[in-house]
Design an enzyme around this catalytic site. Structure first.
Site, PDB file in Angstrom:
ATOM      1  N   ASP A   8      -7.158  -2.195  -7.350  1.00 38.61           N
ATOM      2  CA  ASP A   8      -7.667  -2.921  -6.188  1.00 38.61           C
ATOM      3  C   ASP A   8      -7.921  -4.371  -6.570  1.00 38.61           C
ATOM      4  OD1 ASP A   8      -8.639  -2.428  -3.302  1.00 38.61           O
ATOM      5  OD2 ASP A   8     -10.172  -3.718  -4.178  1.00 38.61           O
TER       6      ASP A   8
ATOM      7  N   ARG B 170      -7.003  12.643  -4.318  1.00 40.28           N
ATOM      8  CA  ARG B 170      -8.199  11.907  -3.907  1.00 40.28           C
ATOM      9  C   ARG B 170      -9.324  12.848  -3.457  1.00 40.28           C
ATOM     10  NH1 ARG B 170     -11.755   9.728  -2.595  1.00 40.28           N
ATOM     11  NH2 ARG B 170     -12.156   7.797  -1.474  1.00 40.28           N
TER      12      ARG B 170
ATOM     13  N   TYR C 114     -14.920 -11.724  -0.087  1.00 45.71           N
ATOM     14  CA  TYR C 114     -15.684 -10.504  -0.386  1.00 45.71           C
ATOM     15  C   TYR C 114     -16.947 -10.813  -1.191  1.00 45.71           C
ATOM     16  CZ  TYR C 114     -11.829  -7.662   1.342  1.00 45.71           C
ATOM     17  OH  TYR C 114     -10.891  -7.078   2.140  1.00 45.71           O
TER      18      TYR C 114
ATOM     19  N   ARG D 173       0.826  -1.216   0.000  1.00 45.28           N
ATOM     20  CA  ARG D 173       0.000   0.000   0.000  1.00 45.28           C
ATOM     21  C   ARG D 173       0.861   1.268   0.000  1.00 45.28           C
ATOM     22  NH1 ARG D 173      -5.637  -0.604   1.392  1.00 45.28           N
ATOM     23  NH2 ARG D 173      -6.161  -2.695   0.719  1.00 45.28           N
TER      24      ARG D 173
ATOM     25  N   ARG E 224      -3.147   6.772   1.210  1.00 47.88           N
ATOM     26  CA  ARG E 224      -3.600   7.915   2.004  1.00 47.88           C
ATOM     27  C   ARG E 224      -2.566   8.516   2.947  1.00 47.88           C
ATOM     28  NH1 ARG E 224      -8.814   5.528   4.561  1.00 47.88           N
ATOM     29  NH2 ARG E 224      -7.558   3.680   4.184  1.00 47.88           N
TER      30      ARG E 224
HETATM   31  O1  1CP Z   1       0.290   1.011  -3.372  1.00 46.03           O
HETATM   32  C1  1CP Z   1      -0.602   0.182  -3.188  1.00 46.03           C
HETATM   33  O2  1CP Z   1      -0.345  -0.938  -2.729  1.00 46.03           O
HETATM   34  C2  1CP Z   1      -2.030   0.567  -3.481  1.00 46.03           C
HETATM   35  C3  1CP Z   1      -2.773  -0.335  -4.430  1.00 46.03           C
HETATM   36  C4  1CP Z   1      -3.746  -1.264  -3.706  1.00 46.03           C
HETATM   37  C5  1CP Z   1      -3.571  -2.620  -3.461  1.00 46.03           C
HETATM   38  C6  1CP Z   1      -2.343  -3.458  -3.736  1.00 46.03           C
HETATM   39  C7  1CP Z   1      -5.043  -0.904  -3.247  1.00 46.03           C
HETATM   40  C8  1CP Z   1      -5.622   0.434  -3.302  1.00 46.03           C
HETATM   41  N1  1CP Z   1      -5.664  -2.043  -2.783  1.00 46.03           N
HETATM   42  C9  1CP Z   1      -4.787  -3.096  -2.898  1.00 46.03           C
HETATM   43  C10 1CP Z   1      -5.027  -4.499  -2.567  1.00 46.03           C
HETATM   44  C11 1CP Z   1      -6.151  -4.841  -1.664  1.00 46.03           C
HETATM   45  N2  1CP Z   1      -7.427  -4.329  -1.642  1.00 46.03           N
HETATM   46  C12 1CP Z   1      -6.104  -5.887  -0.732  1.00 46.03           C
HETATM   47  C13 1CP Z   1      -4.906  -6.784  -0.522  1.00 46.03           C
HETATM   48  C14 1CP Z   1      -3.878  -6.152   0.349  1.00 46.03           C
HETATM   49  C15 1CP Z   1      -4.245  -6.038   1.802  1.00 46.03           C
HETATM   50  O3  1CP Z   1      -4.510  -7.051   2.439  1.00 46.03           O
HETATM   51  O4  1CP Z   1      -4.226  -4.891   2.305  1.00 46.03           O
HETATM   52  C16 1CP Z   1      -7.343  -5.973  -0.103  1.00 46.03           C
HETATM   53  C17 1CP Z   1      -7.767  -6.922   0.991  1.00 46.03           C
HETATM   54  C18 1CP Z   1      -8.177  -4.984  -0.680  1.00 46.03           C
HETATM   55  C19 1CP Z   1      -9.609  -4.717  -0.376  1.00 46.03           C
HETATM   56  C20 1CP Z   1      -9.795  -3.297  -0.029  1.00 46.03           C
HETATM   57  N3  1CP Z   1      -9.944  -2.308  -0.958  1.00 46.03           N
HETATM   58  C21 1CP Z   1      -9.775  -2.694   1.237  1.00 46.03           C
HETATM   59  C22 1CP Z   1      -9.613  -3.429   2.556  1.00 46.03           C
HETATM   60  C23 1CP Z   1     -10.951  -3.760   3.113  1.00 46.03           C
HETATM   61  C24 1CP Z   1     -10.883  -4.737   4.257  1.00 46.03           C
HETATM   62  O5  1CP Z   1     -11.526  -5.791   4.146  1.00 46.03           O
HETATM   63  O6  1CP Z   1     -10.215  -4.469   5.269  1.00 46.03           O
HETATM   64  C25 1CP Z   1      -9.948  -1.307   1.043  1.00 46.03           C
HETATM   65  C26 1CP Z   1     -10.016  -0.242   2.094  1.00 46.03           C
HETATM   66  C27 1CP Z   1     -10.048  -1.088  -0.360  1.00 46.03           C
HETATM   67  C28 1CP Z   1     -10.148   0.204  -1.071  1.00 46.03           C
HETATM   68  C29 1CP Z   1      -8.800   0.703  -1.453  1.00 46.03           C
HETATM   69  N4  1CP Z   1      -7.920   0.003  -2.265  1.00 46.03           N
HETATM   70  C30 1CP Z   1      -6.782   0.758  -2.447  1.00 46.03           C
HETATM   71  C31 1CP Z   1      -6.958   1.989  -1.720  1.00 46.03           C
HETATM   72  C32 1CP Z   1      -5.971   3.123  -1.678  1.00 46.03           C
HETATM   73  C33 1CP Z   1      -8.222   1.938  -1.106  1.00 46.03           C
HETATM   74  C34 1CP Z   1      -8.852   3.023  -0.257  1.00 46.03           C
HETATM   75  C35 1CP Z   1      -9.676   3.900  -1.144  1.00 46.03           C
HETATM   76  C36 1CP Z   1      -9.517   5.345  -0.855  1.00 46.03           C
HETATM   77  O7  1CP Z   1      -8.559   6.004  -1.341  1.00 46.03           O
HETATM   78  O8  1CP Z   1     -10.377   5.881  -0.143  1.00 46.03           O
END
Ligand code: 1CP
Length: 348
Positions: free
Chosen positions: A82, A46, A157, A33, A37
Site C-alpha cells: 500500500d 483475506r 492522508y 488494483r 477483493r
Molecule cells: O494489485 C494492486 O494494485 C494492489 C496493491 C495496492 C496498491 C497499488 C493496494 C492494496 N493499494 C495500492 C495503492 C493505493 N492505496 C492507492 C493508490 C491507487 C489508487 O488511487 O487506488 C491509494 C490511494 C491507497 C490508499 C488506500 N489503501 C485505500 C483507498 C482509500 C481512499 O482514500 O479511497 C484503501 C482502501 C487502502 C487499503 C488497501 N490497499 C490495498 C488493498 C487491497 C486495500 C484494501 C484492504 C483490504 O483487503 O481490505
C-alpha cells in the site's frame, strides 16, 4: 500471445517496450488494483489474514501479487502493498480500516521536523523480500512494477488522518502553512525516492508514483506544491534506467503542466480521451489507461465497444499501455477482466 510466453527476457516484454515507446507485438495491459477483493482467491486468503499481515509477510504478499497473473494473461505484475506502508516504516501510526487512518495527523512544523528519513532495508525489509520472491515465482517472465504514493497524495492522508471527499485539512494546510507543506513534501519526495530505488535494487523493473488526489488541486497549487516534489523524486530515480510512471487521478486539467516532467509514462483516468492526452503530452511520453472501471459491468459487446474506443483514442503510435482509469472495483466479475485482457490482446 502474452509478453514473455516464448522468451524469458522480461526486458523484451510488451509492457517494458511500450513504456519506452517502442513498437510491440500486442498492446500490453495490466489493471490497477489487479490483486484484490474482486478475486475469490484473494478474499479467501483475506478471510484468514488481515491486510497489514498480508503486506508484511513476503510469502503471502508475493502469493497475492501472483494471483491475477495465474488467471489472466496480464503483461505486468504490481507489488502487493500500500502507498501508506513506507510511512509506517517511518514511524507514522496508522491502521487500515480498510482505508488508511493515521491516528495522529501530521500538521505542525515540529512533527514534520521529527519525521525520520526512510531507510528501506531497515524500515520495510518485507517489501524488498516480497519483490525478490515475486521475481523468482513470476510466470511467463512478466515484469514487476514497484510503486509508491506521490508526495502530495501521501500528504493528503498524513494531514487529514483519514480519506475524505474534499481533503479539506490538507488543502487548507497548503494555503495556511505553505512553508511546512513544502518541507513535508520535500521529506516525502526523498523518502519515496529511497523507497523506489530500493525496490528497483530488489528487482522491480518499472516504478510507478500514484497521485491519486491530483484532482483536488488547481493548476497553480499543483505546480507550486505537488509538481516540484514529484520532480525531485523522479530526478533521483532517473539514473536507475528503469521506466518511470506517474499516474494522476482526475488530472485532465494538469496535462500540460506534467508534459515537461522527465517521466516515461503518464497514467490517466477516463475523463479525457487519450487522443487529447497524447496531443498535449507530445510524442516524448507513453500513456497508460484509461477505461472507466464501470465499463467492466457492461454486457460483453458493450465492454468490447468501450475497450475499442480506448484503443482507437490511443491510436497506433507506440507508447500505449492499456489499463483502467482507476482501480478495479471490488464487485467486478473476474470473467469480465478475462474478456477485456483477451480483447486488448486480439486488437493490437
Ligand atoms: O494489485 C494492486 O494494485 C494492489 C496493491 C495496492 C496498491 C497499488 C493496494 C492494496 N493499494 C495500492 C495503492 C493505493 N492505496 C492507492 C493508490 C491507487 C489508487 O488511487 O487506488 C491509494 C490511494 C491507497 C490508499 C488506500 N489503501 C485505500 C483507498 C482509500 C481512499 O482514500 O479511497 C484503501 C482502501 C487502502 C487499503 C488497501 N490497499 C490495498 C488493498 C487491497 C486495500 C484494501 C484492504 C483490504 O483487503 O481490505
Amino acid at each position: 500471445m502474452s509478453a514473455g510466453t516464448t522468451d524469458t527476457h522480461a526486458p523484451q516484454s510488451a509492457f517494458l517496450a511500450a513504456c519506452r515507446r517502442q513498437s510491440v507485438p500486442h498492446r500490453p495491459i495490466w489493471i490497477m488494483r489487479q490483486a484484490g477483493r474482486y478475486l475469490p482467491e484473494y478474499r479467501e486468503l483475506r478471510s484468514k489474514v488481515d491486510f497489514e499481515t498480508l503486506t508484511r509477510t513476503p510469502e503471502l504478499a508475493a502469493e497475492v501479487t501472483l494471483q491475477p497473473l495465474r488467471r489472466f494473461e496480464l503483461d505486468a505484475a504490481i507489488l502487493f502493498s500500500d502507498i501508506m506502508t513506507p510511512l509506517q516504516g517511518m514511524g507514522v501510526k496508522l491502521t487500515f480500516e480498510p482505508a488508511p487512518v493515521v491516528s495522529e495527523p501530521i500538521r505542525t512544523a515540529a512533527q514534520i521536523a521529527a519525521l525520520p528519513p526512510l531507510e528501506p532495508a531497515r524500515d520495510v525489509p518485507f517489501v524488498l523480500e516480497t519483490i525478490r520472491q515475486v521475481r523468482r515465482g513470476v510466470p511467463r517472465a512478466v515484469p514487476l512494477i514497484g510503486f509508491a504514493g506521490a508526495p502530495f497524495t501521501l500528504l493528503c492522508y498524513l494531514v487529514c488522518g483519514r480519506p475524505s471527499k474534499e481533503f479539506a485539512p490538507a488543502r487548507t494546510f497548503l494555503y495556511a502553512q505553505p512553508g511546512d507543506a513544502e518541507r513535508l513534501l520535500t521529506h516525502l519526495a526523498d523518502a519515496m525516492a529511497a523507497y523506489l530505488a530500493a525496490q528497483a535494487a530488489a528487482g522491480a523493473q518499472a516504478l510507478m508514483l500514484f497521485e491519486s488526489w491530483a484532482g483536488l488541486l488547481g493548476v497553480r497549487e499543483f505546480a507550486r506544491f505537488a509538481l516540484p516534489a514529484v520532480r525531485r523524486t523522479l530526478a533521483a530515480l532517473r539514473p536507475l534506467g528503469v521506466p518511470l510512471i506517474y499516474y494522476l487521478n482526475q488530472g485532465s486539467a494538469l496535462m500540460d503542466t506534467v508534459a515537461g516532467l522527465d517521466v516515461d509514462v503518464v497514467g490517466v483516468d477516463w475523463r479525457a480521451p487519450l487522443s487529447v492526452v497524447r496531443r498535449v503530452l507530445g510524442p516524448g511520453k507513453a500513456v497508460q489507461g484509461n477505461l472507466d472501471p464501470a465499463a467492466l459491468f457492461a454486457p460483453p459487446a458493450e465492454l468490447a465497444r468501450a475497450a475499442a474506443a480506448v484503443l482507437a483514442e490511443a491510436g497506433s503510435a507506440p507508447g500505449h499501455i492499456f489499463n483502467l482509469g482507476h482501480g478495479i472495483w471490488p464487485d467486478t466479475d473476474p470473467d469480465a477482466v478475462a474478456r477485456l485482457v483477451d480483447f486488448v490482446h486480439e486488437h493490437p
